[in-house]
Design an enzyme around this catalytic site. Structure first.
Site, short mmCIF file in Angstrom:
data_model
loop_
_atom_site.label_atom_id
_atom_site.label_comp_id
_atom_site.label_asym_id
_atom_site.label_seq_id
_atom_site.Cartn_x
_atom_site.Cartn_y
_atom_site.Cartn_z
CB CYS A 79 26.85 0.62 76.81
SG CYS A 79 26.72 1.02 78.56
CB CYS A 82 25.40 3.89 77.56
SG CYS A 82 27.02 3.34 78.11
#
Length: 322
Positions: A79, A82
């Site tokens: 991700c 993230c």
């Protein structure tokens, strides 16, 4: 014990929190027990940032939430947003010095917790206060917004539950030094772009990210940052109610669908944004189709190429194009 009062609304929602009196009592008992254990000696170092899984969730999150708000960061290795959000959360957690703790949960390895919290996409950030689970925000937010959210969480935790955190807490040995020392040399141009984005200078952030990409076209961080900054600039002056009404009334209006998709994405409704644009591509032709396709690709950059939602949407796009 499962999370309660969940509603991923994209904003801090603490109005549903119950049992304040019981929470205050538990907080007082926890503080008394900790004081008794410490006695008159020095304050014991604590882990302000911890990795949590399903096995130790109750001990690390639910039990500790009786004396300190626990912020939960759902993340994954693939991700890209993230990778932008997590370091900011970790740094702010240490800066707050025990007023909050940060629990990092790998979404891929803890599917049961993902289901219990109703997580639809990552990064997703929640808090647990006195055993109550609360949605904070979804997606990589600017630092100023994160700080404001944490301030509100701390204030409500103290006023409603009597939870004041681990007063005088110090990080475990080496944690502060690790937080201050980056794993690799930081690109000054990239850092300047991120700082502009965090401060809300969207035009400055966009130009700074473009400058980085002109020197390093392969920079994933710059591509993600640029896509996010451009998205935030597009939605900052939109009237959400009007945009959604126009999109509903005029499904063939490509511009209306683009604006609605941007709002969906900014609000964390990733699948809705992707689905809307795939349908717009399907219904359109010529320049309109290409405009919708390009916008969809831009939103893919915000989430990251390896996100399963992007993979699914790419397949759907391919089907309508070919």
């Amino acid at each position: 014990m499962q999370p309660r009062n969940m509603s991923m609304s994209g904003v801090v929602d603490l109005s549903a929190v119950k049992a304040a009196g019981e929470a205050k009592q538990k907080a007082e008992q926890a503080r008394a027990a900790r004081a008794s254990q410490q006695g008159d000696g020095p304050v014991a170092p604590v882990s302000l940032v911890v990795d949590v899984d399903e096995a130790d969730f109750e001990a690390q999150v639910l039990q500790r939430s009786s004396e300190v708000p626990v912020v939960i960061d759902f993340w994954a290795e693939w991700c890209e947003p993230c990778k932008q959000l997590s370091p900011v959360l970790e740094r702010l957690t240490r800066e707050y010095g025990g007023r909050v703790l940060l629990a990092k949960i790998d979404a891929d390895k803890n599917q049961m917790l993902m289901q219990q919290f109703g997580v639809q996409g990552i990064p997703a950030v929640f808090a647990v206060v006195a055993g109550q689970a609360l949605p904070l925000f979804q997606g990589a937010a600017p630092e100023a917004q994160i700080r404001q959210t944490l301030d509100q969480l701390i204030q409500v935790s103290e006023e409603r539950f009597g939870i004041t955190g681990l007063q005088g807490a110090v990080a475990e040995e080496g944690a502060e030094e690790a937080a201050r020392t980056p794993a690799q040399p930081e690109d000054p141009a990239l850092a300047a772009a991120q700082q502009a984005l965090d401060s809300g200078d969207l035009n400055g952030a966009i130009q700074a990210y473009k400058n980085v990409l002109s020197d390093d076209p392969g920079s994933t961080e710059a591509r993600v940052g640029l896509a996010m900054a451009e998205l935030l600039r597009r939605v900052q002056d939109l009237d959400a109610q009007q945009v959604r009404k126009e999109a509903a009334d005029s499904p063939s209006d490509v511009d209306a669908q683009l604006r609605a998709a941007d709002l969906d994405m900014a609000g964390g409704h990733v699948e809705d944004a992707f689905g809307r644009l795939v349908e717009t591509v399907k219904r359109s032709a010529g320049d309109d189709r290409e405009t919708a396709r390009v916008r969809l690709l831009e939103l893919f950059e915000v989430i990251g190429a390896e996100d399963p939602r992007v993979v699914t949407a790419r397949s759907a796009l391919a089907r309508v194009l070919f």
